[in-house]
Design an enzyme around this catalytic site. Structure first.
Site, PDB file in Angstrom:
ATOM      1  N   TYR A 221      46.493 -16.590  51.701  1.00  0.00           N
ATOM      2  CA  TYR A 221      45.454 -16.684  52.725  1.00  0.00           C
ATOM      3  C   TYR A 221      46.001 -17.177  54.071  1.00  0.00           C
ATOM      4  CZ  TYR A 221      40.480 -16.999  54.057  1.00  0.00           C
ATOM      5  OH  TYR A 221      39.251 -16.808  54.628  1.00  0.00           O
TER       6      TYR A 221
ATOM      7  N   ASP B  42      42.639 -20.745  61.964  1.00  0.00           N
ATOM      8  CA  ASP B  42      42.111 -19.823  60.948  1.00  0.00           C
ATOM      9  C   ASP B  42      43.242 -19.135  60.211  1.00  0.00           C
ATOM     10  OD1 ASP B  42      40.014 -18.565  59.471  1.00  0.00           O
ATOM     11  OD2 ASP B  42      39.974 -16.865  60.860  1.00  0.00           O
TER      12      ASP B  42
ATOM     13  N   ASP C  38      27.000  -3.602  49.599  1.00  0.00           N
ATOM     14  CA  ASP C  38      25.863  -3.530  50.539  1.00  0.00           C
ATOM     15  C   ASP C  38      26.051  -2.246  51.335  1.00  0.00           C
ATOM     16  OD1 ASP C  38      23.651  -4.203  52.131  1.00  0.00           O
ATOM     17  OD2 ASP C  38      24.928  -5.241  53.576  1.00  0.00           O
TER      18      ASP C  38
ATOM     19  N   ASP D  17      12.114 -22.641  37.079  1.00  0.00           N
ATOM     20  CA  ASP D  17      10.764 -22.275  37.493  1.00  0.00           C
ATOM     21  C   ASP D  17       9.866 -22.374  36.277  1.00  0.00           C
ATOM     22  OD1 ASP D  17       9.236 -20.823  39.874  1.00  0.00           O
ATOM     23  OD2 ASP D  17       8.561 -19.928  37.984  1.00  0.00           O
TER      24      ASP D  17
ATOM     25  N   ASP E 202      25.908  -8.845  51.224  1.00  0.00           N
ATOM     26  CA  ASP E 202      27.311  -8.599  51.591  1.00  0.00           C
ATOM     27  C   ASP E 202      28.149  -9.884  51.589  1.00  0.00           C
ATOM     28  OD1 ASP E 202      26.378  -7.577  54.994  1.00  0.00           O
ATOM     29  OD2 ASP E 202      26.568  -9.588  54.152  1.00  0.00           O
TER      30      ASP E 202
ATOM     31  N   GLU F 161      24.607  -9.236  58.873  1.00  0.00           N
ATOM     32  CA  GLU F 161      23.593  -8.790  59.843  1.00  0.00           C
ATOM     33  C   GLU F 161      22.252  -9.503  59.660  1.00  0.00           C
ATOM     34  OE1 GLU F 161      25.205  -6.658  57.811  1.00  0.00           O
ATOM     35  OE2 GLU F 161      23.698  -6.138  56.317  1.00  0.00           O
TER      36      GLU F 161
ATOM     37  N   HIS G 264      40.283 -14.132  59.980  1.00  0.00           N
ATOM     38  CA  HIS G 264      38.960 -13.530  60.184  1.00  0.00           C
ATOM     39  C   HIS G 264      38.913 -12.666  61.441  1.00  0.00           C
ATOM     40  CE1 HIS G 264      37.757 -16.819  57.448  1.00  0.00           C
ATOM     41  NE2 HIS G 264      36.872 -15.952  57.038  1.00  0.00           N
TER      42      HIS G 264
ATOM     43  N   HIS H 121      36.873 -12.143  46.729  1.00  0.00           N
ATOM     44  CA  HIS H 121      38.006 -13.081  46.823  1.00  0.00           C
ATOM     45  C   HIS H 121      38.501 -13.470  45.436  1.00  0.00           C
ATOM     46  CE1 HIS H 121      38.596 -13.808  51.047  1.00  0.00           C
ATOM     47  NE2 HIS H 121      37.335 -14.191  51.244  1.00  0.00           N
TER      48      HIS H 121
ATOM     49  N   ASP I  80       7.028 -20.495  35.691  1.00  0.00           N
ATOM     50  CA  ASP I  80       6.341 -19.282  35.220  1.00  0.00           C
ATOM     51  C   ASP I  80       7.186 -18.021  35.336  1.00  0.00           C
ATOM     52  OD1 ASP I  80       4.214 -18.598  38.143  1.00  0.00           O
ATOM     53  OD2 ASP I  80       6.391 -18.648  37.869  1.00  0.00           O
TER      54      ASP I  80
ATOM     55  N   HIS J 241      31.391 -10.321  49.380  1.00  0.00           N
ATOM     56  CA  HIS J 241      32.619 -10.797  50.044  1.00  0.00           C
ATOM     57  C   HIS J 241      33.263 -11.911  49.230  1.00  0.00           C
ATOM     58  CE1 HIS J 241      35.055 -12.018  53.693  1.00  0.00           C
ATOM     59  NE2 HIS J 241      35.019 -13.164  53.034  1.00  0.00           N
ATOM     60  N   GLU J 242      32.442 -12.862  48.802  1.00  0.00           N
ATOM     61  CA  GLU J 242      33.013 -14.026  48.098  1.00  0.00           C
ATOM     62  C   GLU J 242      33.503 -13.675  46.707  1.00  0.00           C
ATOM     63  OE1 GLU J 242      32.284 -15.889  51.589  1.00  0.00           O
ATOM     64  OE2 GLU J 242      33.739 -16.167  49.997  1.00  0.00           O
TER      65      GLU J 242
ATOM     66  N   GLU K  44      41.047 -11.125  53.640  1.00  0.00           N
ATOM     67  CA  GLU K  44      39.716 -11.109  54.258  1.00  0.00           C
ATOM     68  C   GLU K  44      39.179  -9.690  54.378  1.00  0.00           C
ATOM     69  OE1 GLU K  44      37.154 -13.034  55.579  1.00  0.00           O
ATOM     70  OE2 GLU K  44      38.060 -14.341  54.060  1.00  0.00           O
TER      71      GLU K  44
HETATM   72  C1  LIG Z   1      35.556 -22.963  53.643  1.00  0.00           C
HETATM   73  C2  LIG Z   1      36.850 -22.385  54.113  1.00  0.00           C
HETATM   74  C3  LIG Z   1      36.605 -21.016  54.742  1.00  0.00           C
HETATM   75  C4  LIG Z   1      36.399 -19.983  53.676  1.00  0.00           C
HETATM   76  C5  LIG Z   1      36.096 -18.672  54.359  1.00  0.00           C
HETATM   77  C6  LIG Z   1      35.294 -17.746  53.447  1.00  0.00           C
HETATM   78  S1  LIG Z   1      36.248 -16.941  52.251  1.00  0.00           S
HETATM   79  C7  LIG Z   1      34.705 -16.656  54.277  1.00  0.00           C
HETATM   80  O1  LIG Z   1      35.423 -15.812  54.782  1.00  0.00           O
HETATM   81  N1  LIG Z   1      33.380 -16.686  54.412  1.00  0.00           N
HETATM   82  C8  LIG Z   1      32.746 -15.623  55.127  1.00  0.00           C
HETATM   83  C9  LIG Z   1      31.254 -15.715  54.903  1.00  0.00           C
HETATM   84  C10 LIG Z   1      30.572 -14.462  55.394  1.00  0.00           C
HETATM   85  C11 LIG Z   1      30.926 -13.231  54.832  1.00  0.00           C
HETATM   86  C12 LIG Z   1      30.305 -12.065  55.272  1.00  0.00           C
HETATM   87  C13 LIG Z   1      29.320 -12.122  56.304  1.00  0.00           C
HETATM   88  C14 LIG Z   1      28.991 -13.393  56.883  1.00  0.00           C
HETATM   89  C15 LIG Z   1      29.650 -14.562  56.426  1.00  0.00           C
HETATM   90  C16 LIG Z   1      33.087 -15.647  56.585  1.00  0.00           C
HETATM   91  O2  LIG Z   1      33.286 -14.607  57.191  1.00  0.00           O
HETATM   92  N2  LIG Z   1      33.115 -16.857  57.163  1.00  0.00           N
HETATM   93  C17 LIG Z   1      33.342 -16.981  58.624  1.00  0.00           C
HETATM   94  C18 LIG Z   1      32.115 -17.589  59.225  1.00  0.00           C
HETATM   95  C19 LIG Z   1      34.545 -17.865  58.884  1.00  0.00           C
HETATM   96  O3  LIG Z   1      34.933 -18.637  57.960  1.00  0.00           O
HETATM   97  O4  LIG Z   1      35.072 -17.765  60.012  1.00  0.00           O
HETATM   98 CA   LIG Z   2      25.741  -5.423  55.587  1.00  0.00          CA
HETATM   99 ZN   LIG Z   3      36.401 -14.669  53.047  1.00  0.00          ZN
END
Ligand SMILES: CCCCC[C@H](S)C(=O)N[C@@H](Cc1ccccc1)C(=O)N[C@@H](C)C(=O)O
Ligand SMILES: [Ca+2]
Ligand SMILES: [Zn+2]
Length: 318
Positions: free
Chosen positions: A157, A228, A177, A58, A138, A185, A233, A146, A60, A142-143, A166
């Site tokens: 996994y 999955d 969060d 950026d 969040d 959300e 998940h 991992h 500024d 989450h990431e 997960e």
């Molecule tokens: C590319 C291969 C898949 C990797 C999945 C990643 S770790 C993951 O679990 N991502 C989350 C992202 C997320 C987290 C919190 C809230 C919303 C979305 C996830 O839950 N992905 C879902 C959409 C899924 O992969 O089914």
């Molecule tokens: Ca949240």
């Molecule tokens: Zn994940």
């Protein structure tokens, strides 16, 4: 000449935020050198697939351009999550010794996911229908979790260890969060209000089981991307519900759990992840590990140990 600066950014989901930035030659970067790691940086993938992509700059130090907003969210989520693991659990970055952190936004085109690829966090923009940009707090938490899991338990996994992997990411995501028990959300189904991708307080509200007897693939299952990895998940709803019951209390399937609060819950789960979970930990072994962690922290016969035991019983584990 480069120098740490304090910039501001217009985020998509967290309003206007103050963030450390870097200046060089009159250009400002989403690049933080004020924390443990040499750098915590957020890049853009320019809707391609190459990583880490290019710096978000950026002119500024007010990152208000529409192109920068997802980057501001991801950067903000990255530094808040770094601070969470340091301040709450004494962990300096995901490896415990200050590893540099990189996030890349605008990965691919219309990509409905975010992930940790073993080296960095990667975020899609969503297709605008199922997801908006997947960069809210969040999701970052989450990431990054991992990465913490990879450097501690290393939960494989797939199947129950994968669902636990997960779940651990979801549990620390709601601890970072901290104002709700839902995930995604803000970014999930932008056209529909009041929903989320997942709920820890009520997993079935978003299609997940909240009892072991309702798990997906109870029999044999050959893990693949198409299932999955045997429902990681989906089945994460079971330990997610257990963690919620520990923290908030409640009666579930006729089992009453007394609340021990978020602070004890996050301490128990972190100690279990870092000290007792391994690559092959099942739900039953996770029960044992969290009971042991609670015993270490609060003593056998403590209200915390009782709540942990009852929470797992309430979801049909142990
Ligand atoms: C590319 C291969 C898949 C990797 C999945 C990643 S770790 C993951 O679990 N991502 C989350 C992202 C997320 C987290 C919190 C809230 C919303 C979305 C996830 O839950 N992905 C879902 C959409 C899924 O992969 O089914
Ligand atoms: Ca949240
Ligand atoms: Zn994940």
């Amino acid at each position: 000449m480069v120098a740490p600066e304090t910039g501001s950014g217009s985020s998509l989901y967290s309003g206007t935020v103050t963030i450390p930035t870097y200046s060089s030659g009159g250009t400002y970067y989403l690049y933080d050198t004020t924390r443990g790691p040499s750098y915590i940086r957020t890049m853009t993938g320019n809707n391609g697939t190459s990583l880490p992509g290019s710096y978000i700059t950026d002119s500024d130090n007010n990152f208000t351009s529409s192109a920068a907003r997802a980057g501001v969210d991801a950067h903000y989520g990255q530094i808040l999550t770094y601070d969470y693991f340091l301040n709450t659990h004494g962990r300096n970055s995901y490896n415990g010794s200050g590893a540099n952190m990189t996030s890349t936004v605008h990965h691919r085109s219309g990509y409905n996911n975010a992930f940790w690829n073993g080296q960095q966090m990667v975020y899609g923009d969503g297709d605008g229908s199922t997801f908006g940009p997947l960069v809210e707090l969040d999701i970052a938490a989450h990431e990054l979790t991992h990465a913490v899991t990879e450097y501690t338990a290393g939960l494989v996994y797939q199947k129950e260890s994968g669902a636990l992997n997960e779940s651990v990411s979801d549990i620390f995501a709601v601890m970072v969060d901290r104002d709700d028990w839902t995930l995604g959300e803000n970014s999930y189904t932008p056209g529909t209000g009041g929903d989320a991708l997942r709920s820890l307080s009520n997993p079935p509200a978003e299609g997940q089981p909240d009892h072991y007897d309702d798990r997906l693939y109870p029999g044999s299952c050959s893990p693949s991307q198409s299932n999955d990895y045997c429902g990681v998940h989906t089945n994460s709803g079971i330990p997610n519900k257990a963690a919620y019951l520990m923290a908030a209390g409640g009666t579930h399937n006729g089992v009453s759990v007394s609340s021990i609060g978020r602070n004890a819950t996050e301490r128990i789960w972190y100690r279990a992840l870092a000290n007792y979970f391994t690559s092959s930990t099942t739900f039953s072994a996770a029960r044992a590990g969290t009971i042991q962690a609670a015993t270490d922290l609060y003593g056998s016969g403590s209200s915390q140990v009782t709540a942990v035991t009852n929470a797992w019983a309430a979801v049909g584990v142990g």
